[in-house]
Design a protein around this motif. Structure first.
Motif, PDB file in Angstrom:
ATOM      1  N   PRO A  47      25.924  26.216  35.575  1.00  0.00           N
ATOM      2  CA  PRO A  47      24.870  27.228  35.337  1.00  0.00           C
ATOM      3  C   PRO A  47      24.638  28.149  36.528  1.00  0.00           C
ATOM      4  O   PRO A  47      24.395  29.351  36.346  1.00  0.00           O
ATOM      5  N   GLN A  48      24.740  27.610  37.737  1.00  0.00           N
ATOM      6  CA  GLN A  48      24.573  28.463  38.917  1.00  0.00           C
ATOM      7  C   GLN A  48      25.761  29.401  39.090  1.00  0.00           C
ATOM      8  O   GLN A  48      25.587  30.553  39.521  1.00  0.00           O
ATOM      9  N   LEU A  49      26.942  28.932  38.747  1.00  0.00           N
ATOM     10  CA  LEU A  49      28.111  29.806  38.822  1.00  0.00           C
ATOM     11  C   LEU A  49      28.008  30.927  37.799  1.00  0.00           C
ATOM     12  O   LEU A  49      28.386  32.075  38.081  1.00  0.00           O
ATOM     13  N   ARG A  50      27.499  30.625  36.620  1.00  0.00           N
ATOM     14  CA  ARG A  50      27.313  31.678  35.604  1.00  0.00           C
ATOM     15  C   ARG A  50      26.265  32.693  36.055  1.00  0.00           C
ATOM     16  O   ARG A  50      26.391  33.888  35.777  1.00  0.00           O
ATOM     17  N   LYS A  51      25.264  32.211  36.759  1.00  0.00           N
ATOM     18  CA  LYS A  51      24.260  33.134  37.312  1.00  0.00           C
ATOM     19  C   LYS A  51      24.897  34.052  38.355  1.00  0.00           C
ATOM     20  O   LYS A  51      24.632  35.262  38.397  1.00  0.00           O
ATOM     21  N   LEU A  52      25.765  33.491  39.186  1.00  0.00           N
ATOM     22  CA  LEU A  52      26.474  34.314  40.170  1.00  0.00           C
ATOM     23  C   LEU A  52      27.399  35.308  39.470  1.00  0.00           C
ATOM     24  O   LEU A  52      27.561  36.446  39.941  1.00  0.00           O
ATOM     25  N   ALA A  53      28.004  34.886  38.368  1.00  0.00           N
ATOM     26  CA  ALA A  53      28.882  35.801  37.632  1.00  0.00           C
ATOM     27  C   ALA A  53      28.095  37.015  37.141  1.00  0.00           C
ATOM     28  O   ALA A  53      28.607  38.143  37.158  1.00  0.00           O
ATOM     29  N   ARG A  54      26.861  36.789  36.706  1.00  0.00           N
ATOM     30  CA  ARG A  54      26.022  37.927  36.295  1.00  0.00           C
ATOM     31  C   ARG A  54      25.647  38.778  37.506  1.00  0.00           C
ATOM     32  O   ARG A  54      25.622  40.011  37.433  1.00  0.00           O
ATOM     33  N   GLN A  55      25.379  38.127  38.605  1.00  0.00           N
ATOM     34  CA  GLN A  55      24.997  38.854  39.822  1.00  0.00           C
ATOM     35  C   GLN A  55      26.136  39.746  40.319  1.00  0.00           C
ATOM     36  O   GLN A  55      25.902  40.884  40.763  1.00  0.00           O
ATOM     37  N   PHE A  56      27.361  39.233  40.251  1.00  0.00           N
ATOM     38  CA  PHE A  56      28.512  39.968  40.784  1.00  0.00           C
ATOM     39  C   PHE A  56      29.327  40.630  39.680  1.00  0.00           C
ATOM     40  O   PHE A  56      30.506  40.963  39.875  1.00  0.00           O
ATOM     41  N   ARG A  57      28.723  40.831  38.526  1.00  0.00           N
ATOM     42  CA  ARG A  57      29.392  41.525  37.426  1.00  0.00           C
ATOM     43  C   ARG A  57      29.957  42.860  37.924  1.00  0.00           C
ATOM     44  O   ARG A  57      29.298  43.589  38.669  1.00  0.00           O
ATOM     45  N   GLY A  58      31.166  43.156  37.514  1.00  0.00           N
ATOM     46  CA  GLY A  58      31.799  44.393  37.950  1.00  0.00           C
ATOM     47  C   GLY A  58      32.794  44.202  39.078  1.00  0.00           C
ATOM     48  O   GLY A  58      33.426  45.174  39.522  1.00  0.00           O
ATOM     49  N   ALA A  59      32.941  42.953  39.566  1.00  0.00           N
ATOM     50  CA  ALA A  59      33.965  42.696  40.586  1.00  0.00           C
ATOM     51  C   ALA A  59      35.323  43.143  40.056  1.00  0.00           C
ATOM     52  O   ALA A  59      35.668  42.899  38.900  1.00  0.00           O
ATOM     53  N   ASP A  60      36.096  43.803  40.894  1.00  0.00           N
ATOM     54  CA  ASP A  60      37.355  44.376  40.405  1.00  0.00           C
ATOM     55  C   ASP A  60      38.484  43.351  40.409  1.00  0.00           C
ATOM     56  O   ASP A  60      38.335  42.216  40.868  1.00  0.00           O
TER      57      ASP A  60
END
Length: 255
Positions: A47-60
């Protein structure tokens, strides 16, 4: 490592917990001779990794390519979650009539690049545990094959001897089952049915079970009527999980 990748990696490491890391290392079989020997965990829950994925959305793509090559398991998982997002964001919306032909072509090019990034990660040995495969194979490679109406690549992966490549091929068929189409799973079935490795058995049985749930119960029972005797015990157990007790008893008796 680029500045952006380093920032994302540090965000993962900062959330680490030594006790959870030790538990994860045991759970994901990182000991000598085990399937994930030598893998490194820092102890970050999904769940924390998914939260980070939302935070860093758009990483190239370049950033994700760096992250997925990291030694830390949770960094690789986050990279794959970011790849899934990057690929999905370029999906063509059939209802969007305002999108011109140039934009559609660019979206397809971008999606192809994300898929190639994913293929490269597999080829380089970075998608190397069941949670990494299961978080990405359906969403990227399986969806790409479905969109292109060609599951040949999934069969190719399923034919490979590598445990993780083969699991990618199996789990990738979930994209088809997800929309009620059993063809890819049934096409992969004869390629993997005799593989008795536990993580292949579980993946194959899971896809058969999903076929019975999401496509049609009769689709599963037709397959089992013909092939139950050939299935390994674990695959069969997974496949019949949602059948009636009498049906489960019947198919297990065929082995």
């Amino acid at each position: 490592m680029s500045a952006s990748a380093a920032v994302i990696r540090q965000a993962v490491v900062a959330l680490g917990d030594a006790e959870r890391a030790a538990s994860s290392a045991w759970f994901f079989k990182t000991g000598p001779g085990e399937y994930a020997e030598g893998d490194v965990f820092v102890g970050v829950p999904v769940p924390q990794l998914r939260k980070l994925a939302r935070q860093f959305r758009g990483a190239d793509i370049a950033t994700c390519s760096e992250l997925v090559a990291d030694d830390v398991h949770e960094v690789r998982l986050l990279a794959l979650l970011l790849m899934v997002q990057g690929f999905a964001e370029r999906a063509q919306n059939p209802a969007d009539r305002a999108q011109n032909r140039t934009d559609r072509a660019q979206n397809r090019t971008d999606r192809a690049q994300w898929v190639q990034c994913y293929r490269d990660a597999i080829a380089e040995g970075h998608v190397n545990n069941w949670d990494l495969v299961d978080s990405s194979a359906r969403q990227i490679l399986g969806q790409w094959c479905l969109d292109n109406d060609d599951h040949a690549e999934l069969i190719d992966y399923a034919r490979r001897e590598s445990l993780w490549d083969r699991r990618v091929g199996i789990i990738g068929t979930h994209a088809y089952v997800w929309v009620g189409d059993p063809t890819a799973t049934l096409a992969v079935a004869p390629v993997v049915v005799d593989d008795r490795r536990d993580l292949i058995q579980k993946a194959f049985g899971w896809m058969l079970r999903e076929m019975g749930k999401r496509v049609e119960r009769a689709e599963l029972t037709r397959y089992l009527d013909e092939h139950a005797a050939q299935l390994g015990r674990t695959a069969l157990s997974y496949a019949v999980e949602h059948l009636t007790p009498d049906e489960r008893k019947h198919y297990r008796a065929l082995r």
